[in-house]
Design an enzyme around this catalytic site. Structure first.
Site, PDB file in Angstrom:
ATOM      1  N   GLY A  79      85.660  11.571  77.047  1.00  0.00           N
ATOM      2  CA  GLY A  79      85.734  10.807  78.452  1.00  0.00           C
ATOM      3  C   GLY A  79      85.048   9.290  78.053  1.00  0.00           C
ATOM      4  O   GLY A  79      85.564   8.394  78.524  1.00  0.00           O
ATOM      5  N   GLY A 120      89.245  16.446  79.824  1.00  0.00           N
ATOM      6  CA  GLY A 120      88.796  16.630  78.506  1.00  0.00           C
ATOM      7  C   GLY A 120      87.366  16.657  78.759  1.00  0.00           C
ATOM      8  O   GLY A 120      86.661  17.012  79.478  1.00  0.00           O
ATOM      9  N   GLU A 178      77.448  22.585  78.110  1.00  0.00           N
ATOM     10  CA  GLU A 178      78.859  23.302  78.262  1.00  0.00           C
ATOM     11  C   GLU A 178      79.128  24.011  77.184  1.00  0.00           C
ATOM     12  O   GLU A 178      79.513  23.860  76.167  1.00  0.00           O
ATOM     13  CB  GLU A 178      79.905  22.595  78.419  1.00  0.00           C
ATOM     14  N   CYS A 198      86.289  24.303  82.737  1.00  0.00           N
ATOM     15  CA  CYS A 198      85.570  23.025  83.258  1.00  0.00           C
ATOM     16  C   CYS A 198      84.781  23.658  84.648  1.00  0.00           C
ATOM     17  O   CYS A 198      83.507  23.215  84.864  1.00  0.00           O
ATOM     18  CB  CYS A 198      86.218  21.736  83.551  1.00  0.00           C
ATOM     19  N   GLU A 217      96.751  18.933  71.254  1.00  0.00           N
ATOM     20  CA  GLU A 217      97.654  19.311  69.892  1.00  0.00           C
ATOM     21  C   GLU A 217      97.492  20.992  69.724  1.00  0.00           C
ATOM     22  O   GLU A 217      98.333  21.593  69.063  1.00  0.00           O
ATOM     23  CB  GLU A 217      96.891  18.557  68.738  1.00  0.00           C
ATOM     24  N   LYS A 245     100.288  12.914  76.880  1.00  0.00           N
ATOM     25  CA  LYS A 245     100.138  13.645  75.703  1.00  0.00           C
ATOM     26  C   LYS A 245      99.277  14.991  75.828  1.00  0.00           C
ATOM     27  O   LYS A 245      98.182  14.923  76.303  1.00  0.00           O
ATOM     28  CB  LYS A 245      99.120  12.694  74.808  1.00  0.00           C
TER      29      LYS A 245
HETATM   30  P1  NAD Z   1      88.867  16.869  74.306  1.00  0.00           P
HETATM   31  O1  NAD Z   1      88.115  16.044  74.940  1.00  0.00           O
HETATM   32  O2  NAD Z   1      88.437  17.273  72.870  1.00  0.00           O
HETATM   33  O3  NAD Z   1      90.475  16.689  74.283  1.00  0.00           O
HETATM   34  C1  NAD Z   1      91.296  16.318  75.347  1.00  0.00           C
HETATM   35  C2  NAD Z   1      92.396  15.539  74.919  1.00  0.00           C
HETATM   36  O4  NAD Z   1      91.954  14.259  74.429  1.00  0.00           O
HETATM   37  C3  NAD Z   1      93.276  16.138  73.821  1.00  0.00           C
HETATM   38  O5  NAD Z   1      94.629  15.880  74.057  1.00  0.00           O
HETATM   39  C4  NAD Z   1      92.785  15.304  72.690  1.00  0.00           C
HETATM   40  O6  NAD Z   1      93.917  15.288  71.634  1.00  0.00           O
HETATM   41  C5  NAD Z   1      92.706  13.919  73.415  1.00  0.00           C
HETATM   42  N1  NAD Z   1      91.779  13.220  72.763  1.00  0.00           N
HETATM   43  C6  NAD Z   1      90.829  13.192  71.760  1.00  0.00           C
HETATM   44  N2  NAD Z   1      90.309  12.394  71.244  1.00  0.00           N
HETATM   45  C7  NAD Z   1      90.525  11.562  71.988  1.00  0.00           C
HETATM   46  C8  NAD Z   1      90.656   9.993  72.085  1.00  0.00           C
HETATM   47  N3  NAD Z   1      89.533   9.489  71.029  1.00  0.00           N
HETATM   48  N4  NAD Z   1      91.278   8.988  72.818  1.00  0.00           N
HETATM   49  C9  NAD Z   1      92.228   9.709  73.648  1.00  0.00           C
HETATM   50  N5  NAD Z   1      92.433  11.018  73.575  1.00  0.00           N
HETATM   51  C10 NAD Z   1      91.576  11.819  72.726  1.00  0.00           C
HETATM   52  O7  NAD Z   1      88.965  18.274  75.209  1.00  0.00           O
HETATM   53  P2  NAD Z   1      89.258  19.990  74.781  1.00  0.00           P
HETATM   54  O8  NAD Z   1      88.578  20.372  73.931  1.00  0.00           O
HETATM   55  O9  NAD Z   1      90.837  19.904  74.889  1.00  0.00           O
HETATM   56  O10 NAD Z   1      89.163  20.232  76.446  1.00  0.00           O
HETATM   57  C11 NAD Z   1      87.830  20.934  76.938  1.00  0.00           C
HETATM   58  C12 NAD Z   1      87.118  19.956  77.666  1.00  0.00           C
HETATM   59  O11 NAD Z   1      87.933  19.738  78.529  1.00  0.00           O
HETATM   60  C13 NAD Z   1      86.019  20.590  78.277  1.00  0.00           C
HETATM   61  O12 NAD Z   1      84.787  19.752  78.123  1.00  0.00           O
HETATM   62  C14 NAD Z   1      86.322  20.793  79.567  1.00  0.00           C
HETATM   63  O13 NAD Z   1      85.063  20.845  80.620  1.00  0.00           O
HETATM   64  C15 NAD Z   1      87.007  19.835  80.016  1.00  0.00           C
HETATM   65  N6  NAD Z   1      87.929  20.087  81.145  1.00  0.00           N
HETATM   66  C16 NAD Z   1      87.705  19.435  82.413  1.00  0.00           C
HETATM   67  C17 NAD Z   1      88.374  19.801  83.291  1.00  0.00           C
HETATM   68  C18 NAD Z   1      88.123  19.063  84.876  1.00  0.00           C
HETATM   69  O14 NAD Z   1      89.183  19.107  85.622  1.00  0.00           O
HETATM   70  N7  NAD Z   1      87.179  18.443  85.154  1.00  0.00           N
HETATM   71  C19 NAD Z   1      89.512  20.613  83.400  1.00  0.00           C
HETATM   72  C20 NAD Z   1      89.699  21.280  82.226  1.00  0.00           C
HETATM   73  C21 NAD Z   1      88.947  21.178  80.913  1.00  0.00           C
END
Ligand code: NAD
Length: 508
Positions: free
Chosen positions: A253, A248, A404, A304, A198, A195
């Protein structure tokens, strides 16, 4: 501070945006399908407002169908029992196809994310190399043996694919992050439900098209488009899913760890960071300033690994700030479709407000905004942009020092002793990456040992290689991607104990 102090690239003269709106569907069991509800959602360019894509909006039934397909594809062995060499060949073909389609992939990555086109191209090329590297691991899945258990016993340790994997990715590096997970899962012999965010679905759908062309059998990779609720949530709770690989935010997480606990799935998490770079007084300040500017403005700071927290020795803080501000003024930002642009648009208006609130909050708490500190409009573009921003006089208790920001915003803190620098560096809940700048290798190594981080860079920032593991400690994640560890995450260990001959005494 006026916008005349920074380098804006207008929306005139860039490469042309694609015409028309892309229709995106789910990939389930080898077929492209609409949502069972018939509903769709739209994504517009964050730089221009142009409508880019219209995607199937996933439902619980869509997730159910995708998991069923992945489960069947795993259980009947159509991929998991294919020799590693054959899996490797398919992954290598995929790498070639990614290279051949780089231009189109990069264009849609830019259109949906707002990142500069030259950077998007580099990411797609980097992703192709990761698929190539993962192919080498598929050739080399090895277990172990134990031949010293006594005369009548032999032990074998087998590595087996873990099963069906849910892969959930964020919006900031959509194609690259999927490529840090999927080729390793496939190399191991797993099947997957993927997935994308969005906000950036297009290039993951294109990845699905290329996987079909590369000869990956139907059902092995399934893609469901949509939101965390219900799609992501169900992908983490479904009893037929064996593992969740998530990148994410730390907040989601943590929610995923709670959700998966009911079925005790394996979880790997790549989460946020608040990455410090410590600058000792003997550092090469010109080199450090250049890397700092790259580290904080790359991907508009929506990264990140953003080097968003500078911890500089008080004796050189003014000199470093001056260099960083001077370079920040030169960073070309604006139109993502212009090849000279190095910093593009901010992903959404909500996110832009969040960034701005951090900066305003720091200023209210007594920090000094040396450059930027506000949204800015770019001529010819209707989207949202934020000025390169340098905030000095930040102290450890301010939100901008520990949370962050995820924008083009640098926080500068100062220190006077090595121990103080280490305490400040380790003072956030995150532990993704850290950096140290000194001409003294002993200082660099002493810091590298003390830093609570998955990666430490010395006299450099944000280099990355498919061969080296990547991941975080503390609230930055669980597990590692890339390197040999990248495939191990998707392999289960099975112990086989074999009696040799008929030497065993009966128990009773
Ligand atoms: P997010 O956590 O909002 O969303 C990430 C994904 O999770 C999306 O596909 C979203 O639709 C999905 N999601 C949302 N709620 C969910 C749930 N309850 N259960 C399962 N899936 C769900 O993150 P974002 O805003 O898309 O990305 C930014 C974040 O990602 C930042 O915190 C960034 O640091 C982190 N990030 C980390 C790395 C790494 O390698 N450590 C790399 C890139 C981004």
């Amino acid at each position: 501070m006026t916008t005349h102090d920074i380098t804006l690239v207008s929306g005139h003269g860039g490469m042309p945006a694609p015409e028309g709106v892309l229709t995106l569907k789910h990939l389930i069991d080898g077929a492209w399908v609409s949502s069972t509800s018939g509903e769709t959602f739209e994504r517009s360019s964050p730089a221009t407002g142009q409508l880019v894509s219209q995607a199937a909006k996933g439902t619980a039934q869509d997730v159910e169908a995708a998991v069923r397909a992945a489960r069947a594809a795993f259980d009947d062995g159509r991929w998991s029992e294919t020799p590693g060499s054959a899996r490797a060949k398919a992954l290598s073909r995929m790498a070639e196809l990614i290279d051949a389609n780089c231009e189109r992939l990069a264009l849609y990555e830019t259109m949906e994310s707002g990142k500069p086109i030259s950077q998007a191209e580099a990411e797609i090329q980097g992703a192709a190399d990761i698929w190539r590297y993962a192919a080498t691991l598929a050739w080399n899945i090895r277990g172990d043996s134990q031949n010293a258990l006594g005369p009548d016993m032999l032990g074998m340790v087998l590595k087996e694919p873990i099963g069906v994997v849910s892969i959930i990715t964020p919006w900031n590096f959509p194609f690259l992050i999927a490529s840090q997970k999927l080729p390793f899962a496939l190399a191991a012999g797993c099947t997957a439900v993927v997935k994308p965010s969005e906000l950036t679905s297009a290039t993951t759908v294109m990845m699905g098209e290329l996987l079909i062309e590369a000869g990956i059998p139907p059902g092995v990779v399934n893609i469901v488009l949509g939101y965390g609720d219900p799609v992501g949530g169900l992908m983490t709770t479904h009893p037929d899913v064996d593992m969740v690989s998530f990148t994410g935010s730390t907040a989601v997480g943590k929610a995923i760890v709670a959700a998966t606990s009911k079925t005790l799935k394996k979880v790997s998490l790549e989460l946020g960071g608040k990455n410090p770079q410590v600058i000792f007084p003997d550092a090469d300040l010109d080199q450090a300033a250049d890397a700092i500017v790259f580290g904080v403005y790359f991907n508009a700071g929506e990264c990140c690994n953003s080097g968003s927290r500078i911890i500089v020795h008080e004796d050189v803080a003014d000199a470093l700030n001056e260099k960083v501000v001077a370079l920040s003024r030169k960073v070309p930002f604006g139109d993502p479709l212009n090849r000279t642009t190095k910093v593009g648009a901010i992903i959404s208006t909500d996110h832009q407000s969040k960034i701005d609130n951090y900066v305003k909050g720091a200023a209210e708490d007594g920090a000094e905004v040396l450059l930027g500190g506000a949204p800015v409009s770019v001529e010819g573009l209707a989207g949202q942009f934020y000025q390169p921003t340098v905030v000095a006089g930040v102290t450890a208790n301010m939100a901008i020092a520990t949370e962050e920001v995820f924008g083009p915003v640098l926080s500068v803190l100062t220190f006077s002793t090595f121990d103080e620098a280490v305490a400040l560096a380790n003072g956030a809940a995150y532990g993704l990456s850290a950096g140290v700048w000194s001409e003294n290798v002993h200082t660099c190594l002493a810091f590298a040992r003390k830093a609570q981080a998955g990666t430490v860079w010395t006299n450099t920032w944000m280099d990355g290689f498919p061969e080296l593991p990547f991941g975080g400690v503390k609230e930055s994640g669980l597990g590692r991607e890339l390197g040999p560890n990248g495939i191990d995450e998707f392999l289960e260990v099975k112990t086989v104990q074999m009696r040799i001959g008929k030497t065993r005494q009966t128990w009773v």
